[in-house]
Design an enzyme around this catalytic site. Structure first.
Site, PDB file in Angstrom:
ATOM      1  N   TYR A   1       5.192  -4.733  12.125  1.00  0.00           N
ATOM      2  CA  TYR A   1       4.125  -4.327  11.202  1.00  0.00           C
ATOM      3  C   TYR A   1       4.200  -2.814  11.080  1.00  0.00           C
ATOM      4  O   TYR A   1       5.231  -2.204  11.388  1.00  0.00           O
ATOM      5  CB  TYR A   1       2.795  -4.858  11.796  1.00  0.00           C
ATOM      6  CG  TYR A   1       1.603  -4.712  10.904  1.00  0.00           C
ATOM      7  CD1 TYR A   1       1.600  -5.208   9.611  1.00  0.00           C
ATOM      8  CD2 TYR A   1       0.446  -4.089  11.376  1.00  0.00           C
ATOM      9  CE1 TYR A   1       0.479  -5.069   8.799  1.00  0.00           C
ATOM     10  CE2 TYR A   1      -0.675  -3.950  10.569  1.00  0.00           C
ATOM     11  CZ  TYR A   1      -0.646  -4.433   9.281  1.00  0.00           C
ATOM     12  OH  TYR A   1      -1.746  -4.296   8.483  1.00  0.00           O
TER      13      TYR A   1
ATOM     14  N   ARG B   1       3.147  -1.194  -4.499  1.00  0.00           N
ATOM     15  CA  ARG B   1       2.597  -0.099  -3.682  1.00  0.00           C
ATOM     16  C   ARG B   1       2.687  -0.541  -2.223  1.00  0.00           C
ATOM     17  O   ARG B   1       1.749  -1.107  -1.682  1.00  0.00           O
ATOM     18  CB  ARG B   1       1.149   0.178  -4.102  1.00  0.00           C
ATOM     19  CG  ARG B   1       0.518   1.422  -3.580  1.00  0.00           C
ATOM     20  CD  ARG B   1       0.093   1.330  -2.094  1.00  0.00           C
ATOM     21  NE  ARG B   1      -1.162   0.649  -1.868  1.00  0.00           N
ATOM     22  CZ  ARG B   1      -1.448  -0.036  -0.740  1.00  0.00           C
ATOM     23  NH1 ARG B   1      -0.572  -0.143   0.233  1.00  0.00           N
ATOM     24  NH2 ARG B   1      -2.610  -0.618  -0.607  1.00  0.00           N
TER      25      ARG B   1
ATOM     26  N   LYS C   1       2.895  -9.234   7.574  1.00  0.00           N
ATOM     27  CA  LYS C   1       1.487  -9.668   7.619  1.00  0.00           C
ATOM     28  C   LYS C   1       1.412 -11.099   8.160  1.00  0.00           C
ATOM     29  O   LYS C   1       0.521 -11.434   8.935  1.00  0.00           O
ATOM     30  CB  LYS C   1       0.862  -9.608   6.220  1.00  0.00           C
ATOM     31  CG  LYS C   1       0.681  -8.186   5.688  1.00  0.00           C
ATOM     32  CD  LYS C   1      -0.657  -7.579   6.082  1.00  0.00           C
ATOM     33  CE  LYS C   1      -0.771  -6.134   5.620  1.00  0.00           C
ATOM     34  NZ  LYS C   1      -1.996  -5.459   6.025  1.00  0.00           N
TER      35      LYS C   1
ATOM     36  N   GLU D   1      -1.344  -8.677  -1.391  1.00  0.00           N
ATOM     37  CA  GLU D   1      -1.027  -7.521  -0.548  1.00  0.00           C
ATOM     38  C   GLU D   1      -0.238  -6.473  -1.313  1.00  0.00           C
ATOM     39  O   GLU D   1       0.756  -6.780  -1.971  1.00  0.00           O
ATOM     40  CB  GLU D   1      -0.190  -8.008   0.656  1.00  0.00           C
ATOM     41  CG  GLU D   1      -0.010  -6.975   1.745  1.00  0.00           C
ATOM     42  CD  GLU D   1      -1.333  -6.641   2.448  1.00  0.00           C
ATOM     43  OE1 GLU D   1      -2.078  -7.561   2.786  1.00  0.00           O
ATOM     44  OE2 GLU D   1      -1.610  -5.440   2.624  1.00  0.00           O
ATOM     45  N   ASP D   2      -0.683  -5.247  -1.199  1.00  0.00           N
ATOM     46  CA  ASP D   2       0.048  -4.092  -1.706  1.00  0.00           C
ATOM     47  C   ASP D   2       0.432  -4.192  -3.188  1.00  0.00           C
ATOM     48  O   ASP D   2       1.575  -3.900  -3.573  1.00  0.00           O
ATOM     49  CB  ASP D   2       1.256  -3.805  -0.804  1.00  0.00           C
ATOM     50  CG  ASP D   2       0.800  -3.274   0.557  1.00  0.00           C
ATOM     51  OD1 ASP D   2      -0.422  -3.230   0.794  1.00  0.00           O
ATOM     52  OD2 ASP D   2       1.653  -2.910   1.376  1.00  0.00           O
TER      53      ASP D   2
ATOM     54  N   ASP E   1      -6.271  -8.111   0.473  1.00  0.00           N
ATOM     55  CA  ASP E   1      -6.379  -7.499   1.800  1.00  0.00           C
ATOM     56  C   ASP E   1      -6.665  -5.999   1.715  1.00  0.00           C
ATOM     57  O   ASP E   1      -7.482  -5.470   2.467  1.00  0.00           O
ATOM     58  CB  ASP E   1      -5.048  -7.745   2.523  1.00  0.00           C
ATOM     59  CG  ASP E   1      -5.029  -7.163   3.910  1.00  0.00           C
ATOM     60  OD1 ASP E   1      -6.055  -7.236   4.597  1.00  0.00           O
ATOM     61  OD2 ASP E   1      -3.965  -6.645   4.312  1.00  0.00           O
ATOM     62  N   ASP E   2      -6.016  -5.320   0.780  1.00  0.00           N
ATOM     63  CA  ASP E   2      -6.168  -3.858   0.692  1.00  0.00           C
ATOM     64  C   ASP E   2      -7.564  -3.472   0.223  1.00  0.00           C
ATOM     65  O   ASP E   2      -8.123  -2.481   0.676  1.00  0.00           O
ATOM     66  CB  ASP E   2      -5.111  -3.277  -0.248  1.00  0.00           C
ATOM     67  CG  ASP E   2      -3.728  -3.581   0.277  1.00  0.00           C
ATOM     68  OD1 ASP E   2      -3.364  -3.041   1.326  1.00  0.00           O
ATOM     69  OD2 ASP E   2      -3.032  -4.405  -0.341  1.00  0.00           O
TER      70      ASP E   2
ATOM     71  N   ASN F   1      -0.978   4.681   5.636  1.00  0.00           N
ATOM     72  CA  ASN F   1       0.216   4.200   6.346  1.00  0.00           C
ATOM     73  C   ASN F   1       1.464   4.509   5.552  1.00  0.00           C
ATOM     74  O   ASN F   1       1.383   4.709   4.336  1.00  0.00           O
ATOM     75  CB  ASN F   1       0.110   2.674   6.522  1.00  0.00           C
ATOM     76  CG  ASN F   1      -1.079   2.285   7.369  1.00  0.00           C
ATOM     77  OD1 ASN F   1      -1.296   2.854   8.424  1.00  0.00           O
ATOM     78  ND2 ASN F   1      -1.847   1.320   6.898  1.00  0.00           N
TER      79      ASN F   1
HETATM   80  N1  LIG Z   1      -5.497   1.413   7.353  1.00  0.00           N
HETATM   81  C1  LIG Z   1      -5.519   0.363   6.582  1.00  0.00           C
HETATM   82  O1  LIG Z   1      -5.902  -0.739   6.991  1.00  0.00           O
HETATM   83  C2  LIG Z   1      -5.088   0.478   5.162  1.00  0.00           C
HETATM   84  C3  LIG Z   1      -4.475   1.591   4.694  1.00  0.00           C
HETATM   85  N2  LIG Z   1      -4.091   1.666   3.389  1.00  0.00           N
HETATM   86  C4  LIG Z   1      -3.390   2.875   2.978  1.00  0.00           C
HETATM   87  O2  LIG Z   1      -4.146   3.544   2.008  1.00  0.00           O
HETATM   88  C5  LIG Z   1      -3.285   4.308   1.192  1.00  0.00           C
HETATM   89  C6  LIG Z   1      -3.733   4.186  -0.231  1.00  0.00           C
HETATM   90  O3  LIG Z   1      -3.649   2.871  -0.703  1.00  0.00           O
HETATM   91  P1  LIG Z   1      -4.147   2.529  -2.197  1.00  0.00           P
HETATM   92  O4  LIG Z   1      -5.572   2.887  -2.335  1.00  0.00           O
HETATM   93  O5  LIG Z   1      -3.820   1.143  -2.517  1.00  0.00           O
HETATM   94  O6  LIG Z   1      -3.198   3.497  -3.008  1.00  0.00           O
HETATM   95  P2  LIG Z   1      -3.331   4.157  -4.430  1.00  0.00           P
HETATM   96  O7  LIG Z   1      -2.034   4.768  -4.736  1.00  0.00           O
HETATM   97  O8  LIG Z   1      -3.913   3.184  -5.374  1.00  0.00           O
HETATM   98  O9  LIG Z   1      -4.430   5.291  -4.229  1.00  0.00           O
HETATM   99  C7  LIG Z   1      -4.190   6.543  -3.726  1.00  0.00           C
HETATM  100  C8  LIG Z   1      -5.351   7.425  -4.107  1.00  0.00           C
HETATM  101  O10 LIG Z   1      -5.182   8.674  -3.459  1.00  0.00           O
HETATM  102  C9  LIG Z   1      -5.406   9.695  -4.404  1.00  0.00           C
HETATM  103  N3  LIG Z   1      -4.702  10.919  -4.035  1.00  0.00           N
HETATM  104  C10 LIG Z   1      -3.397  11.261  -4.244  1.00  0.00           C
HETATM  105  N4  LIG Z   1      -3.175  12.524  -3.866  1.00  0.00           N
HETATM  106  C11 LIG Z   1      -4.337  12.985  -3.379  1.00  0.00           C
HETATM  107  C12 LIG Z   1      -4.743  14.237  -2.863  1.00  0.00           C
HETATM  108  N5  LIG Z   1      -3.884  15.229  -2.751  1.00  0.00           N
HETATM  109  N6  LIG Z   1      -6.028  14.388  -2.472  1.00  0.00           N
HETATM  110  C13 LIG Z   1      -6.915  13.363  -2.567  1.00  0.00           C
HETATM  111  N7  LIG Z   1      -6.583  12.157  -3.072  1.00  0.00           N
HETATM  112  C14 LIG Z   1      -5.316  11.982  -3.473  1.00  0.00           C
HETATM  113  C15 LIG Z   1      -4.925   9.125  -5.723  1.00  0.00           C
HETATM  114  O11 LIG Z   1      -5.481   9.834  -6.823  1.00  0.00           O
HETATM  115  C16 LIG Z   1      -5.459   7.721  -5.601  1.00  0.00           C
HETATM  116  O12 LIG Z   1      -6.801   7.679  -5.994  1.00  0.00           O
HETATM  117  C17 LIG Z   1      -1.870   3.826   1.500  1.00  0.00           C
HETATM  118  O13 LIG Z   1      -1.214   4.771   2.286  1.00  0.00           O
HETATM  119  C18 LIG Z   1      -2.074   2.584   2.324  1.00  0.00           C
HETATM  120  O14 LIG Z   1      -1.078   2.416   3.290  1.00  0.00           O
HETATM  121  C19 LIG Z   1      -4.314   0.662   2.498  1.00  0.00           C
HETATM  122  C20 LIG Z   1      -4.909  -0.478   2.919  1.00  0.00           C
HETATM  123  C21 LIG Z   1      -5.297  -0.685   4.292  1.00  0.00           C
HETATM  124  C1  LIG Z   2      -2.446  -1.826   6.212  1.00  0.00           C
HETATM  125  C2  LIG Z   2      -2.230  -2.065   4.801  1.00  0.00           C
HETATM  126  O1  LIG Z   2      -2.528  -3.131   4.300  1.00  0.00           O
HETATM  127  C3  LIG Z   2      -1.677  -1.021   3.981  1.00  0.00           C
HETATM  128  O2  LIG Z   2      -1.438   0.076   4.470  1.00  0.00           O
HETATM  129  O3  LIG Z   2      -1.475  -1.283   2.794  1.00  0.00           O
HETATM  130 MG   LIG Z   3      -1.676  -3.402   2.397  1.00  0.00          MG
END
Ligand SMILES: NC(=O)C1=CN([C@@H]2O[C@H](COP(=O)(O)OP(=O)(O)OC[C@H]3O[C@@H](n4cnc5c(N)ncnc54)[C@H](O)[C@@H]3O)[C@@H](O)[C@H]2O)C=CC1
Ligand SMILES: CC(=O)C(=O)O
Ligand SMILES: [Mg+2]
Length: 625
Positions: free
Chosen positions: A145, A198, A216, A287-288, A310-311, A466
């Site tokens: 993972y 993504r 996952k 997912e993603d 999930d996201d 991540n």
């Molecule tokens: N810890 C966890 O369980 C999870 C973590 N994530 C992580 O969250 C991240 C984002 O995922 P999504 O929302 O789907 O991606 P996304 O690409 O849809 O969203 C990214 C957002 O960040 C913004 N952004 C980009 N540059 C920026 C900056 N310099 N300052 C502030 N904001 C900025 C963008 O404008 C956009 O709104 C990924 O890295 C993913 O791995 C996602 C789901 C679960």
């Molecule tokens: C953890 C997860 O689902 C993500 O980073 O997209």
């Molecule tokens: Mg995800």
């Protein structure tokens, strides 16, 4: 004399063999007397090499003598019969030795090598693979993972060996209904599907995104005890906009740009119809998917199909649990949550999912009125790639609009449309800084310095992006710049920080892995046809309540991954109870809705536990087709 000692040696060898046979026969006998899911005999319709090449049935060197005879395996395996524990020991010794020697590249020399070794085991013996994974989850979750799964997806063309899961592509339009029947299993409980657009914070990885669906589902098996014969990773390949991949002749996916608009939706619609026709009880986890589709598809399918994103939804629940933990860690009651000032960096599928859910939770705590919902809005400041989001922004993303700050309001706060993250943190002095931006290092020294001005006694930093290199900051940076008295969580695992004098700066892993397996398992066992907001909320509250007061005071707001099977069981039970309360629980197998309603809390936990698959070999019986 020589002859005599030779005979003695022979007879001791014979004796050992006989003992092995007796042990093997006894263990067969023992297995046939136990009747739980893992111990019932499995009927097989193949023999010989077909069995050894089948990872669902293969036991490798653990086949007993009688089974080897029954299944025409004699002579095809080394003669020494091993116990499953010996097999794991041997594999572990090899894995440890190889991880010292293997080198995959300068950035992370061992991670990919470990993944390769584990993947080969997955191909040849599923039971043993999951025995290794469950027994060493803390060490190997970061391999199957995040973060290594990200590296695996990036390098998938090179790593691809034996296919796993199903691929539906834009070229398959009109064929999906028949294609689903190519999958060998009549029973599928869980599908994790991605379109690769993504993957973690790594962007569009096209067909190579299948790795995240596999990773996952590994957690579904390891944490939720979903039977590995009943999981299906799926990749929907509608093309990629990753020019590097399009230019790579070794790329395994469609060499075309992504389908858009109605054409794209038509492909996903066809896929959903096909899988729910063949497996009407399946649960599909999205997912993603890039944000522009994540919300649309969730709204499109969530009332018709048993699915969730999930996201958007899993991440929201994990964040809520962490935020409530942060309130408790400040020595305040959870009901103080609506007073928290929260700055969120990132307004994509994950960030907006968290914001919507946090706002609803606050509103509920404030009496669940429209006024409460409206006033909760003002606790959030959202910063995306263009800075602070306000109502003055042109072309504002509709999903972010409810969180756009009013111009007058931010004027008073000394802020403006597009203000930078550091300005926002400086002016707002938030209790929580939460990152879902996919931008590694976004919480720079300047931002963290600004957070020192927080009005909170114990500010919380959630660097949730991540994989590791995309984390908004590391725990070392957070503790060393903001101070020892903080709460810290990251999406990918980091080590705790040594604060000196025997004190530990805890690094929590704030990842949706603490919820999605329990959401899936609870939904399956409740028999609910949909996954309601209430079921998701129950899952989040269960995770929040899992941590003791003492743990929370010590800065521990999420459980260690070593207890993921236990927390998943609790989450699943909470989901079942909520489904029952909402009148959604239709039951599962012999546990019909009426029986399910009779169970008390303890019995629900037992029901969940009894239905969790464990990696134990069943006795195999041959039967002609
Ligand atoms: N810890 C966890 O369980 C999870 C973590 N994530 C992580 O969250 C991240 C984002 O995922 P999504 O929302 O789907 O991606 P996304 O690409 O849809 O969203 C990214 C957002 O960040 C913004 N952004 C980009 N540059 C920026 C900056 N310099 N300052 C502030 N904001 C900025 C963008 O404008 C956009 O709104 C990924 O890295 C993913 O791995 C996602 C789901 C679960
Ligand atoms: C953890 C997860 O689902 C993500 O980073 O997209
Ligand atoms: Mg995800």
């Amino acid at each position: 004399m020589t002859n005599f000692s030779h005979k003695l040696r022979l007879s001791s060898t014979l004796l050992r063999r006989l003992q092995q046979r007796v042990t093997a026969a006894n263990s067969d006998k023992f297995r046939s007397f136990t009747t739980t899911e893992g111990h019932r005999p499995t009927i097989v319709h193949k023999r010989s090499l077909d069995i050894l090449h089948d990872p669902w049935f293969n036991k490798g060197t653990a086949f007993s003598t009688t089974e080897r005879d029954r299944l025409n395996l004699r002579g095809l395996l080394p003669p020494n019969i091993m116990s499953p524990e010996q097999q794991v020991d041997r594999f572990m010794a090899d894995l440890k030795r190889l991880q010292v020697n293997a080198r995959d590249g300068p950035s992370d020399p061992n991670a990919l090598a470990k993944w390769r070794i584990l993947n080969r085991l997955h191909d040849r013996n599923e039971t043993m693979y999951y025995k290794v994974l469950i027994g060493n989850i803390e060490e190997y979750a970061p391999i199957v993972y995040t973060p290594t799964v990200g590296l695996v997806c990036q390098n998938y063309s090179g790593l691809f060996r034996r296919p796993r899961g199903m691929y539906f592509s834009a070229e398959d339009r009109g064929e999906m209904m028949s294609m689903v029947y190519n999958w060998p299993s009549d029973e599928v409980d869980m599908i994790v599907v991605t379109d690769g657009s993504r993957i973690l914070g790594l962007g569009d990885l096209g067909v190579q995104g299948i790795g995240i669906a596999i990773g996952k589902l590994d957690l579904y098996v390891a944490a939720a005890g979903i039977n590995p014969q009943r999981v299906l990773p799926v990749m929907i390949d509608v093309g990629t906009n990753n020019e590097k991949l399009l230019a790579d002749p070794l790329y395994l996916g469609l060499q075309q740009h992504r389908l858009e608009g109605d054409e794209y939706i038509a492909v996903i619609d066809e896929f959903m119809k096909a899988v729910f026709t063949r497996w009407p009880n399946v649960i599909v986890q999205f997912e993603d998917f890039q944000s522009k589709w994540a919300f649309k598809l969730l709204q499109r399918y969530r009332n018709t199909y048993r699915m969730f994103n999930d996201d958007v939804q899993g991440t929201a629940g994990v964040a809520i649990a962490g935020l409530l933990g942060a309130v408790r860690a400040q020595g305040r009651p959870m009901i103080d949550f609506p007073k928290m000032k929260i700055v969120v960096a990132g307004a994509g599928s994950a960030g907006i999912g968290v914001l919507n859910s946090a706002r609803k939770t606050m509103a509920r705590m404030l009496g669940n009125t429209e006024i409460a919902f409206e006033s909760a809005r003002s606790q959030f400041w959202v910063v995306d790639a263009h800075g602070l989001i306000t109502e003055a922004r042109e072309d504002i993303d509709p999903d972010a609009r409810p969180f756009a700050r009013k111009v007058k309001e931010i004027d008073r706060q000394g802020l403006r449309e597009g203000a930078s993250l550091v300005e926002v943190v400086r002016q707002v002095k938030p209790d929580v800084l939460l990152g879902l931006s996919a931008v590694g290092g976004l919480f720079s020294q300047e931002v963290l310095e600004a957070l020192k001005g927080s009005t909170s006694t114990r500010p919380a930093i959630f660097a949730m992006s991540n994989p590791t290199t995309n984390a908004e900051c590391t725990p070392e940076e957070a503790y060393s710049i903001v101070g020892d008295n903080i709460i810290f969580a990251s999406g990918s695992p980091f080590k705790n920080v040594d604060l000196g004098d025997g004190r530990i700066g805890h690094c929590n892993q704030g990842n949706n892995m603490y919820l999605f397996p329990g959401i899936g398992l609870g939904t399956l066992l409740s028999g609910s046809r949909n996954i309601s907001d209430g079921m998701l909320q129950a899952a989040a509250e269960c995770l929040a309540a899992y941590m003791t007061e003492e743990e929370v005071q010590n800065g521990i707001i999420y459980p260690p991954i070593s207890s993921i099977r236990d927390i998943t069981k609790e989450v699943a039970a909470a989901v079942i109870k909520e489904a029952r309360e909402e009148g959604l629980a239709e039951g599962y197998r012999e546990m019909d809705s009426r029986e399910l309603h009779k169970l008390n809390d303890e019995e629900i936990l037992k029901y969940v536990e009894d239905n969790m698959w464990s990696p134990e070999y069943p006795t195999l019986i041959y039967r002609e087709d």
